[in-house]
Every structure is written in C-alpha cells, then in structure tokens.
Design an enzyme around this catalytic site. Structure first.
Site, PDB file in Angstrom:
ATOM      1  CB  THR A 129     -19.803  31.113  32.229  1.00  0.00           C
ATOM      2  OG1 THR A 129     -20.517  30.265  31.321  1.00  0.00           O
ATOM      3  CG2 THR A 129     -18.334  30.743  32.206  1.00  0.00           C
ATOM      4  CD  GLU A 159     -24.159  28.425  28.817  1.00  0.00           C
ATOM      5  OE1 GLU A 159     -24.402  27.704  27.830  1.00  0.00           O
ATOM      6  OE2 GLU A 159     -23.410  29.410  28.769  1.00  0.00           O
ATOM      7  CG  LEU A 161     -27.302  26.609  26.146  1.00  0.00           C
ATOM      8  CD1 LEU A 161     -28.433  27.611  26.173  1.00  0.00           C
ATOM      9  CD2 LEU A 161     -27.838  25.201  26.001  1.00  0.00           C
ATOM     10  CG  ASN A 219     -16.480  28.264  26.502  1.00  0.00           C
ATOM     11  OD1 ASN A 219     -16.992  27.407  25.795  1.00  0.00           O
ATOM     12  ND2 ASN A 219     -17.188  29.225  27.057  1.00  0.00           N
ATOM     13  CG  LEU A 261      -8.843  21.121  13.433  1.00  0.00           C
ATOM     14  CD1 LEU A 261      -8.209  19.786  13.041  1.00  0.00           C
ATOM     15  CD2 LEU A 261      -7.794  22.029  14.072  1.00  0.00           C
ATOM     16  NE  ARG A 262     -15.059  25.534   7.226  1.00  0.00           N
ATOM     17  CZ  ARG A 262     -16.356  25.301   7.190  1.00  0.00           C
ATOM     18  NH1 ARG A 262     -17.200  26.195   7.661  1.00  0.00           N
ATOM     19  NH2 ARG A 262     -16.805  24.172   6.694  1.00  0.00           N
ATOM     20  N   GLY A 268     -15.527  34.926  18.056  1.00  0.00           N
ATOM     21  CA  GLY A 268     -16.044  36.110  18.742  1.00  0.00           C
ATOM     22  C   GLY A 268     -17.237  35.710  19.574  1.00  0.00           C
ATOM     23  CB  CYS A 271     -19.516  32.366  25.230  1.00  0.00           C
ATOM     24  SG  CYS A 271     -21.243  32.408  25.725  1.00  0.00           S
ATOM     25  NE  ARG A 342     -23.623  38.734  23.036  1.00  0.00           N
ATOM     26  CZ  ARG A 342     -23.948  37.850  23.978  1.00  0.00           C
ATOM     27  NH1 ARG A 342     -23.859  38.174  25.253  1.00  0.00           N
ATOM     28  NH2 ARG A 342     -24.355  36.624  23.634  1.00  0.00           N
TER      29      ARG A 342
END
Length: 447
Positions: A129, A159, A161, A219, A261-262, A268, A271, A342
C-alpha cells in the site's frame, strides 16, 4: 513455458502470497533480507499467526516431507532476478515516525536491490500500500536502473487481505485490481491469476494512480463506516438509545449494509490507522487536502472510543480512582483470528487503565507473546478464567469466539464482582445477566 514467480518480502503479506502462488501451481522463490525469517520459513513456520498459512507452507516448501517442493526461499537478489518472470514486491510501508506520511524506504530499497540484476524481460508487481504517484516514480527508476531497460516493466496490484482470512482472500479474492501500462503486463497478470479469474473473481484493469487509490479508498471507506457507528454509539450514550438496534435497523437498507456496523472500541492494526493517515498526508501534497479533511474526524472518533472505554470502566467501579482495583481484560489483539497487537485498541485501553493505578491482567488466545513484548508491565494469564480471578471488572475487548463461548457462571465464581463491560458488543447480554452479571456495552446505556 510456465511462469516462475518471486515474492520479495516475506512478512504477513509476502509469506501468504508466496504460499498461495505455490498452491496455484507456480514455482515460487521468496526473498527476505532477514536470514532468521528465511530459516523459519524453510522449516514451514511463520513468525505470525494466520489460520491455514503454516499448513499451506508445509504443503509446498521444498525439503519438507510430502511437499510439492514448489516453494523455496533465499536472501540473494541475483538469484531472484535470474529465477523469476514476475516479481511481487510485498514489503512493509509503515507510517513515518512522528508524521502521518508513509515510509517508502523499504519499497525503494527492495527495487534498488532488484533492478541491477534484471538483464532480461521481467514484470515487477507492487502489492504494498503506497501513496498515489509512487508507481509512476518507481517505473521510471526501474527503466533507468535495470540493464533490461524498458523490458523490465512495473505493474501495481494492491492487496486486499483481511487478517484471519488472508489465505482465503489470496486464493479466492473478491476482486483483482491491476494497474498496467502495456498489454504484455496485463497478459502476464491474467496468467498469474488464471485460476481465481476462472472461478469468477472480477479482474479490473486500470492505470497506476487508480490502482494505488483503490486500496487507500477502500480502507478509508471501511474506517468511515466503523467510526460512523461509533459516533452513533456516543449519541446513543447521551440519548439513552441502543446502538446495536440502531445498527440492525439501518443495516437492512441494502444501500448501507450490515457489515462493519458493530459499535465498539474502534479499529487498530497495521493497516487502517496508518493508511488513512498516509492518504491524508498525500492528499495534502497533491493540493487536495480539503477532500480528505473528514478522515481527521474519522481518526479522532476512532481514538476517542478508547478513552470512552476507560471512562466506562471508571463508572463501573463507582466513578473513583483505579488505584487498587483489579481489572481483567479479555483480548489483546486488534481483531480475532490474529496475533497482531499493532495499534491494538484492547491493549491501549488496558495500558491506560494500568497507568491510572489498576492491577490489569490480560488474556488472549493467540496474542500473548506479542502483547508481553509491547506492554511488559501488564499482568498476563494463561486462560480467561485465570485472568478473571479476583477481578472487580471484566473488560471484553477483542471478539474472539472463545470469549463468546465462555460459561458466565463458571467465570462468576472466580471474579470478585460480576461486572462485565462489552467493548465489542459481541456477547449475549441475556446469558450473562442470567448468571448474575451486570452487563454493560458501549452505546447501549439502557439495553
């Protein structure tokens, strides 16, 4: 003659991609500059937890009994260049220290190490990315520094993933996006991905900038959806509403959908947070910063959720200081089915409560070792039951299936007080209340 594939960078993305390419029938050579990582992969082991990945490695890594032998590893760029027809760049692009911008040094270094060895036709395919505009710059560098000149081409194939589903997402992608500048590059990538294309995976052919923007846009959209429902949770807290019912109701609208939508303590990982920040930084460099100012609020909402959970914990303890209180934290990873800690909201909350004087004990099914390295001053337990023993409050912060299947009655006998705060809105309130627990979830003050 069948194509030969190389994968440069064997971290989370690269190790998965290399194993998947071998599964698709290609001869594959993976490269990393860290010898210890290569030695581990040669044994069929990975330095991270990803469901199905070690099994796939064992199936294909050369030297393992019963394997296809189609997958090997090296630290030698010259060997990689001589071996491969298509070279996938799968190195890390972290956030720059003290900045929002993306650190391109690993990508630049990988290309600089590979280019001088490319003496014949080759296709280098970026999967990392990167900020929009990077592919054009890297293509120019490749043409200038590879002995093959313009016969050493670049393409961009982002990607998509999801940690916990990476093997499935690579072998059966929901879409394939390729940024190319020639029919040859497109033809080669169609050959690489012939199997998933035949299975029905859409194959989107576009230019470099669009291919780069697809990943960061996707994202950013997911982050926006998560932060939107978390913002609604804040309003529900103030208005005595129920964010879970609100999400259910709006999710029936097929223009909105029910996924992501939870409400909870936010996103975190390695990415989403760094990608939306890098996107903002790059938009500013392009003079389009106003287009993405909304992402600053998305980031702010996300980070605010962690503080909200800390305050919810304080309220559950009567509103006083944390000093001397015992807190059990269920979950350390940023999401289930991963050992990745992370920028984990769960560990961030645990750390904040600990710094304010509480005795915090954490349990996670897969993330314990990584959590200890990052937060060595927290307490750690070998099971959920052990973590809960003597706790004044239990925080459910990562939605592992194991936690949903816990017996509230058994846990209640170990806890000092039957109080549980559901930071992921993933537990069954009825089940816990039936066992005598005070159950409270974010955005559901009266539910």
């Amino acid at each position: 003659m069948a194509l030969k594939i190389t994968v440069i960078g064997t971290g989370y993305l690269g190790a998965t991609h290399a194993a998947a390419m071998a599964e698709l029938g290609f001869e594959v050579l993976g490269l990393d500059v860290v010898p210890e990582k290569i030695e581990m992969l040669q044994r069929g082991q990975v330095p991270m937890y990803e469901p199905g990945l070690e099994e796939l490695l064992a199936k294909h890594v050369a030297g393992i009994e019963g394997s296809s032998g189609r997958l090997r590893f090296t630290t030698d760029f010259a060997e990689v260049a001589a071996f491969g027809d298509v070279h996938f760049l799968c190195v890390n692009t972290p956030q720059k220290h003290g900045e929002y911008a993306c650190d391109m040094s690993y990508v630049d270094s990988a290309l600089a190490s590979l280019a001088p060895h490319l003496t014949g036709p080759a296709l280098v395919v970026g999967k990392s990315t990167v900020p929009v505009g990077s592919a054009a710059r890297l293509a120019a560098y490749l043409a200038e520094h590879a002995p093959a000149g313009h016969e050493a081409e670049l393409a961009w194939n982002p990607e998509f993933l999801r940690e916990g589903f990476a093997v499935e997402d690579t072998l059966h992608p929901d879409r394939l996006v390729v940024g190319v500048r020639s029919e040859r590059a497109e033809k080669l990538l169609r050959e690489v991905y012939a199997t998933p294309i035949a299975e029905g995976s859409p194959f989107v052919v576009t230019d470099f900038p669009t291919a780069e923007l697809v990943k960061t846009s996707a994202n950013s959209f997911l982050a926006t959806k998560i932060s939107f429902i978390n913002a609604m949770a804040e309003v529900c807290e103030a208005a005595d509403g129920d964010v879970a019912k609100l999400a259910e109701a709006i999710g029936y609208d097929d223009r909105i959908g029910r996924k992501f939508l939870r409400a909870g303590i936010g996103f975190g990982g390695g990415c989403l947070p760094k990608d939306i920040r890098a996107f903002m930084a790059r938009a500013g460099e392009l003079g389009a910063d106003q287009a993405l100012t909304f992402l600053r609020e998305i980031d702010s909402i996300n980070m605010r959720q962690r503080g909200q959970m800390v305050e919810l914990t304080r309220q559950a303890l009567g509103g006083g200081p944390f000093l001397g209180k015992r807190i059990a934290v269920l979950g350390a990873t940023f999401k289930p089915d991963s050992d990745d800690v992370r920028d984990s909201p769960a560990l961030n909350v645990a750390g904040q409560v600990h710094l304010q004087g509480a005795q915090v004990t954490v349990y996670d099914p897969k993330g314990m070792d990584n959590a200890r390295r990052l937060f060595p001053t927290l307490g750690y337990a070998g099971s959920a039951l052990e973590a809960v023993r003597g706790a004044d409050v239990v925080l459910h912060l990562t939605e592992w299936r194991e936690f949903r299947e816990l017996d509230p009655e058994v846990l209640g006998e170990a806890a000092a007080a039957r109080v549980i705060l559901d930071g992921r809105n993933a537990l069954d309130p009825t089940l816990w209340r039936k066992a005598g627990w005070t159950y409270r979830a974010m955005g559901r003050p009266t539910a």
